[in-house]
Design a protein around this motif. Sequence first.
Motif, short mmCIF file in Angstrom:
data_model
loop_
_atom_site.label_atom_id
_atom_site.label_comp_id
_atom_site.label_asym_id
_atom_site.label_seq_id
_atom_site.Cartn_x
_atom_site.Cartn_y
_atom_site.Cartn_z
N VAL A 183 2.62 -0.67 3.93
CA VAL A 183 1.38 -0.51 3.20
C VAL A 183 1.42 0.77 2.36
CG1 VAL A 183 -1.13 -0.25 3.39
CG2 VAL A 183 0.09 -1.80 4.92
N ALA A 184 1.95 1.85 2.96
CA ALA A 184 2.03 3.12 2.24
C ALA A 184 2.98 3.03 1.06
CB ALA A 184 2.48 4.24 3.18
N LYS A 185 4.03 2.25 1.20
CA LYS A 185 5.03 2.14 0.14
C LYS A 185 4.57 1.23 -0.99
CE LYS A 185 9.83 0.76 -0.70
NZ LYS A 185 11.07 0.22 -0.10
N GLN A 186 3.95 0.10 -0.64
CA GLN A 186 3.67 -0.92 -1.64
C GLN A 186 2.20 -1.00 -2.06
OE1 GLN A 186 5.21 -4.62 -0.21
NE2 GLN A 186 7.33 -4.04 -0.53
N GLY A 187 1.30 -0.59 -1.18
CA GLY A 187 -0.12 -0.68 -1.51
C GLY A 187 -0.66 -2.08 -1.28
N THR A 188 -1.97 -2.20 -1.25
CA THR A 188 -2.64 -3.48 -1.09
C THR A 188 -3.88 -3.52 -1.95
OG1 THR A 188 -3.78 -2.60 0.85
CG2 THR A 188 -1.86 -3.99 1.26
N ALA A 189 -4.23 -4.72 -2.38
CA ALA A 189 -5.48 -4.94 -3.11
C ALA A 189 -6.32 -5.89 -2.28
CB ALA A 189 -5.19 -5.55 -4.48
N ALA A 190 -7.40 -5.38 -1.68
CA ALA A 190 -8.23 -6.16 -0.78
C ALA A 190 -9.46 -6.70 -1.50
CB ALA A 190 -8.64 -5.32 0.42
N ARG A 191 -9.83 -7.94 -1.17
CA ARG A 191 -11.02 -8.57 -1.74
C ARG A 191 -11.81 -9.21 -0.61
NH1 ARG A 191 -9.12 -6.00 -5.35
NH2 ARG A 191 -8.43 -6.72 -7.40
N LEU A 192 -13.12 -8.96 -0.54
CA LEU A 192 -13.98 -9.56 0.47
C LEU A 192 -14.93 -10.56 -0.18
CD1 LEU A 192 -15.28 -6.85 3.00
CD2 LEU A 192 -14.03 -8.94 3.53
N SER A 193 -15.21 -11.65 0.53
CA SER A 193 -16.27 -12.55 0.08
C SER A 193 -17.60 -11.84 0.26
CB SER A 193 -16.22 -13.85 0.88
OG SER A 193 -16.38 -13.60 2.26
N PRO A 194 -18.66 -12.28 -0.42
CA PRO A 194 -19.94 -11.55 -0.40
C PRO A 194 -20.49 -11.27 0.99
CG PRO A 194 -19.96 -13.17 -2.15
CD PRO A 194 -18.70 -13.41 -1.36
N GLU A 195 -20.29 -12.21 1.93
CA GLU A 195 -20.79 -12.00 3.29
C GLU A 195 -19.76 -11.38 4.21
OE1 GLU A 195 -18.21 -15.35 3.64
OE2 GLU A 195 -19.69 -14.83 2.12
#
Length: 381
Positions: A183-195
Amino acid sequence: MTTFRDELRLLADQAPEVDLAERTVRAVRRRRTALLGSVAAGLTALALAAATLLVPSGGATTITGRIADALPPSGVDAAAYAYYDWCGKQWEPSRNTASFAGLDCTQWRLVTRTGQQFRVPEAVSVFTEQTPENYMNTAAPLVISTDGRRIAYYSDKDQRYAVRDLADGRIWLTPDDLPRALVAKQGTAARLSPEGRFLGLGNTVVDMETGQATPVPENWWVESIGGGGSPILVRDAFDRLGVLEGGKVRTIVESTGQPRTFSQPSPDGRLVAYLDGAMTDGRNDVIRPYDTVVTVDAATGQEVSRARFREAPEKFHPIRMGGWKSASEVTVPLPIHEGSSKNPPTLGAVTYGIDTGTGRVRELETYAYRARSGDLSLPGF
């Protein structure tokens, strides 16, 4: 068989720009990078230190230098925003990062709608193990659901992403482990649904309450998720927008060769909005910023409305979209970056609503603070 971990390992090549301006931008997306330009630093690396958050509906809330208490097991009100601030000190990428290791003041801090402030010790914030080679991946994200009742973050203890319900304290983890070093090396893009039930990470969507993982086809990543997990909107490196159905992607907005930025699905899941009208030249310089809001049917891609911005303030140049304020109004943030480099500048964001039918722009909330580095997370963004 492709596992959840296999999907996440593709993040480095497929993740879009997310909340940190220092994140490496893929060469294939350079035309959009030009549109982000210098304003991206103020918007996508929103820094906080001892500061004031101004909210028209609730007055001013002062963020003090006191280290907040840890997030209690349950009984926490809905979140208004979250931030970290490198302890209010000067951060020098790749030089003094390790000196912040183990400090409580580097942790994500959650501020509720009632003004309470809590540290979130279990959520990774800054990557203090950074090296000169990977320092641009500044921190792990903390994402707040649109309703403010759930948060998603990377759990160092569990080596997985977690979704936590603030009121009852329940925590759900992604199915497979995801090493912190990756995770530290590549990164992440997180997305949550509205609830806050469905979590998108790169090219995987997880129903956090059942553990079921839905892969996204290669070369697409999760852009946003509608309420209840539908629709799942995905995007590629050419700014095409598609709907994930039955394991396949059906394109609903084609590429024009010019940058676009998309909203979450509307509250009923029927529409998606995007900003249009921007133009860059062959040298990746901006000729014209966004000036139009467009809505399309999320099922068919048919255009429903198109409106030029109206009654917008001077230099209204949005580069990012969030959720919907109502059935006809989408939200965008604009950066604040004022002051000299000798003293901590005033940073922050002003959020605006854009009426998708008329194009009318109105100011919603203002977040302003004096600081140098850090990050800010708002519900639905």
